[in-house]
Design a protein around this motif. Sequence first.
Motif, PDB file in Angstrom:
ATOM      1  N   ALA A  61       0.848  -1.185   0.000  1.00 34.17           N
ATOM      2  CA  ALA A  61       0.000   0.000   0.000  1.00 34.17           C
ATOM      3  C   ALA A  61       0.884   1.235   0.000  1.00 34.17           C
ATOM      4  O   ALA A  61       1.972   1.223   0.566  1.00 34.17           O
ATOM      5  N   ILE A  62       0.429   2.311  -0.619  1.00 31.32           N
ATOM      6  CA  ILE A  62       1.175   3.567  -0.639  1.00 31.32           C
ATOM      7  C   ILE A  62       0.539   4.510   0.367  1.00 31.32           C
ATOM      8  O   ILE A  62      -0.683   4.609   0.456  1.00 31.32           O
ATOM      9  N   SER A  63       1.386   5.190   1.125  1.00 29.93           N
ATOM     10  CA  SER A  63       0.899   6.102   2.153  1.00 29.93           C
ATOM     11  C   SER A  63       1.768   7.350   2.205  1.00 29.93           C
ATOM     12  O   SER A  63       2.918   7.333   1.774  1.00 29.93           O
ATOM     13  N   GLU A  64       1.198   8.419   2.751  1.00 31.71           N
ATOM     14  CA  GLU A  64       1.930   9.655   3.026  1.00 31.71           C
ATOM     15  C   GLU A  64       1.790  10.024   4.500  1.00 31.71           C
ATOM     16  O   GLU A  64       1.992  11.161   4.873  1.00 31.71           O
TER      17      GLU A  64
ATOM     18  N   VAL B  89       6.566   9.770   1.431  1.00 33.58           N
ATOM     19  CA  VAL B  89       5.733   8.922   0.585  1.00 33.58           C
ATOM     20  C   VAL B  89       6.382   7.562   0.647  1.00 33.58           C
ATOM     21  O   VAL B  89       7.596   7.446   0.466  1.00 33.58           O
ATOM     22  N   TYR B  90       5.590   6.545   0.929  1.00 37.30           N
ATOM     23  CA  TYR B  90       6.191   5.218   1.053  1.00 37.30           C
ATOM     24  C   TYR B  90       5.203   4.129   0.680  1.00 37.30           C
ATOM     25  O   TYR B  90       3.999   4.313   0.740  1.00 37.30           O
TER      26      TYR B  90
ATOM     27  N   ALA C 126      10.586   4.091   0.231  1.00 36.63           N
ATOM     28  CA  ALA C 126      10.156   5.392   0.745  1.00 36.63           C
ATOM     29  C   ALA C 126      10.953   6.518   0.113  1.00 36.63           C
ATOM     30  O   ALA C 126      12.111   6.349  -0.261  1.00 36.63           O
ATOM     31  N   ALA C 127      10.292   7.671   0.014  1.00 36.78           N
ATOM     32  CA  ALA C 127      10.945   8.920  -0.346  1.00 36.78           C
ATOM     33  C   ALA C 127      10.744   9.846   0.844  1.00 36.78           C
ATOM     34  O   ALA C 127       9.612  10.119   1.243  1.00 36.78           O
TER      35      ALA C 127
ATOM     36  N   PHE D  80      16.396   1.696  -6.894  1.00 35.52           N
ATOM     37  CA  PHE D  80      15.610   2.772  -6.304  1.00 35.52           C
ATOM     38  C   PHE D  80      14.614   3.375  -7.301  1.00 35.52           C
ATOM     39  O   PHE D  80      13.952   4.355  -6.993  1.00 35.52           O
ATOM     40  N   ALA D  81      14.488   2.800  -8.457  1.00 36.36           N
ATOM     41  CA  ALA D  81      13.544   3.281  -9.475  1.00 36.36           C
ATOM     42  C   ALA D  81      12.156   2.729  -9.160  1.00 36.36           C
ATOM     43  O   ALA D  81      11.610   1.924  -9.903  1.00 36.36           O
ATOM     44  N   PHE D  82      11.598   3.175  -8.036  1.00 33.98           N
ATOM     45  CA  PHE D  82      10.301   2.683  -7.577  1.00 33.98           C
ATOM     46  C   PHE D  82       9.222   3.025  -8.609  1.00 33.98           C
ATOM     47  O   PHE D  82       9.206   4.123  -9.161  1.00 33.98           O
ATOM     48  N   ALA D  83       8.331   2.098  -8.844  1.00 35.11           N
ATOM     49  CA  ALA D  83       7.274   2.281  -9.846  1.00 35.11           C
ATOM     50  C   ALA D  83       6.394   3.488  -9.546  1.00 35.11           C
ATOM     51  O   ALA D  83       5.829   4.093 -10.453  1.00 35.11           O
ATOM     52  N   TRP D  84       6.273   3.864  -8.291  1.00 36.51           N
ATOM     53  CA  TRP D  84       5.374   4.954  -7.904  1.00 36.51           C
ATOM     54  C   TRP D  84       6.049   6.324  -7.884  1.00 36.51           C
ATOM     55  O   TRP D  84       5.408   7.331  -7.595  1.00 36.51           O
ATOM     56  N   LEU D  85       7.345   6.417  -8.194  1.00 38.89           N
ATOM     57  CA  LEU D  85       8.012   7.722  -8.241  1.00 38.89           C
ATOM     58  C   LEU D  85       7.406   8.581  -9.346  1.00 38.89           C
ATOM     59  O   LEU D  85       7.075   8.069 -10.415  1.00 38.89           O
ATOM     60  N   ASP D  86       7.286   9.882  -9.085  1.00 36.56           N
ATOM     61  CA  ASP D  86       6.801  10.749 -10.158  1.00 36.56           C
ATOM     62  C   ASP D  86       7.946  11.010 -11.139  1.00 36.56           C
ATOM     63  O   ASP D  86       9.101  10.656 -10.887  1.00 36.56           O
TER      64      ASP D  86
END
Length: 155
Positions: free
Chosen positions: A39-42, A62-63, A75-76, A106-112
């Motif tokens: 799950a993604i959370s802030e 963001v993680y 996480a970022a 570190f190229a997370f799929a959810w990075l903008d």
Amino acid sequence: MKRPLIGIMLILMLACKNQEPPAAQAEAVPPLQPHMGMAISEDPAKLKQWLRLEQYPPVHVVYQWNGRNTSGMEAALYYDEKTYGAILNAYMGAGFPKGNYSKEQFAFAWLDSAQYAELQYSKPDYTGNPDIFLGTGGKGMLWFLDKKILLKVKP
């Protein structure tokens, strides 16, 4: 006159029998629960349950995590300039321990797209750093960007 009326009623009865059940009767899909997958959370309060953020508190997080522990967490962590400088000084004081990681880790799929581009334009000889302040028990891999740190916790 009765025949057309009976015919119409017969057609209506057959049409009603062939209708699909309403959508409300369809089986409901359960909502996504954190323990069911990533799950993604802030939410920094929840992240504080898993990581030591008190010494160097981020201004934004963001993680992605599995809902149970830090295994596989991505996480970022975003920092103000003063806190980011303090983190860099702590690494300098510790001899700036080097990691042996690649930016692809570190190229997370959810990075903008901006974060992804910043990661891709990292220095070619940079190999990341191990975690020395977040309390990941030696499993944390860090990638320093401009006032942000990407964290990946080994499963």
